[in-house]
Design a protein around this motif. Structure first.
Motif, PDB file in Angstrom:
ATOM      1  N   LEU A 175       0.841  -1.201   0.000  1.00 43.49           N
ATOM      2  CA  LEU A 175       0.000   0.000   0.000  1.00 43.49           C
ATOM      3  C   LEU A 175       0.877   1.252   0.000  1.00 43.49           C
ATOM      4  O   LEU A 175       0.627   2.195  -0.764  1.00 43.49           O
ATOM      5  CB  LEU A 175      -0.928  -0.011   1.208  1.00 43.49           C
ATOM      6  N   HIS A 176       1.898   1.256   0.840  1.00 40.55           N
ATOM      7  CA  HIS A 176       2.783   2.415   0.925  1.00 40.55           C
ATOM      8  C   HIS A 176       3.500   2.642  -0.409  1.00 40.55           C
ATOM      9  O   HIS A 176       3.634   3.779  -0.868  1.00 40.55           O
ATOM     10  CB  HIS A 176       3.807   2.209   2.045  1.00 40.55           C
TER      11      HIS A 176
ATOM     12  N   ASP B 110       2.463   1.855  -3.337  1.00 38.33           N
ATOM     13  CA  ASP B 110       1.510   2.329  -4.340  1.00 38.33           C
ATOM     14  C   ASP B 110       1.008   3.742  -4.051  1.00 38.33           C
ATOM     15  O   ASP B 110       0.531   4.429  -4.958  1.00 38.33           O
ATOM     16  CB  ASP B 110       0.305   1.384  -4.403  1.00 38.33           C
ATOM     17  N   ALA B 111       1.087   4.160  -2.788  1.00 37.32           N
ATOM     18  CA  ALA B 111       0.518   5.450  -2.376  1.00 37.32           C
ATOM     19  C   ALA B 111       1.417   6.614  -2.781  1.00 37.32           C
ATOM     20  O   ALA B 111       2.619   6.449  -3.028  1.00 37.32           O
ATOM     21  CB  ALA B 111       0.320   5.463  -0.861  1.00 37.32           C
TER      22      ALA B 111
ATOM     23  N   SER C 278       2.755   3.417   7.561  1.00 45.32           N
ATOM     24  CA  SER C 278       1.590   2.950   6.801  1.00 45.32           C
ATOM     25  C   SER C 278       1.206   1.538   7.211  1.00 45.32           C
ATOM     26  O   SER C 278       0.013   1.220   7.379  1.00 45.32           O
ATOM     27  CB  SER C 278       1.893   2.995   5.297  1.00 45.32           C
TER      28      SER C 278
ATOM     29  N   LEU D 133      -2.376   0.400   8.875  1.00 43.52           N
ATOM     30  CA  LEU D 133      -3.191  -0.637   8.246  1.00 43.52           C
ATOM     31  C   LEU D 133      -3.434  -1.780   9.222  1.00 43.52           C
ATOM     32  O   LEU D 133      -4.561  -2.284   9.344  1.00 43.52           O
ATOM     33  CB  LEU D 133      -2.498  -1.143   6.991  1.00 43.52           C
TER      34      LEU D 133
ATOM     35  N   GLU E  23      -7.767   1.550   3.851  1.00 48.48           N
ATOM     36  CA  GLU E  23      -6.686   1.842   2.914  1.00 48.48           C
ATOM     37  C   GLU E  23      -6.713   3.290   2.436  1.00 48.48           C
ATOM     38  O   GLU E  23      -5.659   3.931   2.344  1.00 48.48           O
ATOM     39  CB  GLU E  23      -6.764   0.906   1.702  1.00 48.48           C
TER      40      GLU E  23
ATOM     41  N   ARG F 184      -3.691   6.008   2.847  1.00 48.19           N
ATOM     42  CA  ARG F 184      -3.119   6.712   1.700  1.00 48.19           C
ATOM     43  C   ARG F 184      -3.147   8.227   1.908  1.00 48.19           C
ATOM     44  O   ARG F 184      -2.191   8.933   1.570  1.00 48.19           O
ATOM     45  CB  ARG F 184      -3.886   6.348   0.421  1.00 48.19           C
TER      46      ARG F 184
END
Length: 346
Positions: A11-12, A14-15, A316, A320, A326, A330
């Motif tokens: 996630l991190h 992609d953020a 992050s 989470l 999510e 973000r």
């Protein structure tokens, strides 16, 4: 099935990741000017990229050794250093003045750099110089550090109960007319009240945490947190352990401060202002003066894993893991700050 730590780090990755406060320019200008761009590229860029940073605010902070006489000269050296970093690494970073420039840099795979003034010893009462710094690319301004300037008192002077000076009131109006953001981190409590009374545009705290959770003058009261949010502004959590807890610090303390801020201000009004100091103190503080104790706090005690930018994915992941959605993670990781910087520009 993806493991929680993989999910958090993915996630991190992609953020959009943004940090509202890293004093790395103070270390850049300790090198010869011809090395400024390469020093950043070789030492700082890898750390920032490992941390996923897409947008980095670079404060111009003037140490006591340069005040008062050398403050303006050292400030201009730091501005020049930022420009040389960008000009010497055009494939890696861009110095951005507008939200559109930030978007263009990030979309092209480059890191967006944004300049800020931390404290205004180089301004004194000559507030027209704020427009000069705006022309040079500065987009965020705080009026003071721990102590007193001609514009306001810092949080270390809270017992004075001081509001903004006349010059400070004029400076705030000028910043708003220029589309620059006023930063209340380091500002004395009564002066924050004054800013919130006068502000007609969104206000930011670039690196402050919750005073309710840790009663330190550098942190914000619940009323101030709500007040900043009410302007449409942003509060960026400081990751420095000394402002988080008196206990052995952990990521749980970081999460607790973030959650307190989101409870009061809403998840779209919270970001990260790391204030990483390990590299800075390691280079600037002589061995004979270490550990450096400030106001009874050992400055070398840090949140494990958050010694520098490369540790940002841990925040992050911790959010989470704590059950935050999510989209909320973000936003806190960076899109809230990116949106704020876009909104505060003409």
């Amino acid at each position: 099935m993806t493991s929680p730590i993989t999910a958090g780090h993915q996630l991190h990755t992609d953020a959009l990741v943004a940090d509202a406060h890293n004093d790395l320019l103070m270390l850049v200008v300790r090198r010869p000017p011809q090395l400024w761009a390469t020093y950043f590229r070789d030492i700082w860029y890898p750390q920032l990229r490992k941390g996923g940073v897409d947008l980095q605010v670079l404060p111009i902070f003037i140490d006591h050794e340069f005040t008062p006489e050398g403050a303006l000269r050292e400030s201009l050296r730091m501005v020049e250093a930022a420009h040389r970093i960008a000009e010497g690494n055009p494939d890696l970073v861009a110095l951005c003045r507008t939200g559109a420039e930030i978007d263009t840099a990030i979309e092209s795979g480059r890191m967006a750099l944004v300049l800020a003034l931390e404290g205004c010893p180089q301004i004194d009462t000559d507030i027209e110089l704020l427009q000069t710094f705006a022309r040079l690319g500065v987009r965020i301004v705080s009026f003071t550090h721990f102590g007193r300037t001609a514009l306001a008192d810092g949080s270390g002077e809270d017992l004075t109960g001081s509001r903004l000076t006349r010059a400070g009131v004029e400076a705030l109006a000028l910043l708003e007319s220029l589309g620059m953001a006023i930063d209340v981190s380091h500002l004395g409590a009564t002066a924050v009240d004054h800013v919130l009374e006068l502000a007609t545009r969104p206000v930011i705290a670039t690196h402050s945490s919750s005073r309710s959770l840790h009663d330190h003058h550098r942190n914000l009261s619940d009323d101030h947190i709500r007040g900043i949010a009410a302007t449409g502004g942003l509060i960026c959590v400081n990751l420095y352990a000394g402002y988080l807890t008196t206990e052995p610090p952990t990521l749980d303390h970081v999460v607790a401060h973030i959650e307190h801020l989101t409870d009061l201000a809403g998840p779209t009004k919270v970001g990260i202002g790391s204030d990483f100091v390990a590299d800075l103190f390691a280079e600037k503080v002589p061995t004979c003066d270490r550990p450096l104790i400030i106001e009874g706090t050992n400055t070398e005690i840090l949140v494990p894993g958050l010694e520098g930018p490369s540790g940002l994915p841990l925040v992050s992941h911790a959010l989470l893991t704590a059950g935050h959605h999510e989209n909320e993670v973000r936003g806190i990781a960076g899109s809230n700050l990116a949106r704020f910087l876009g909104a505060t520009r003409h």
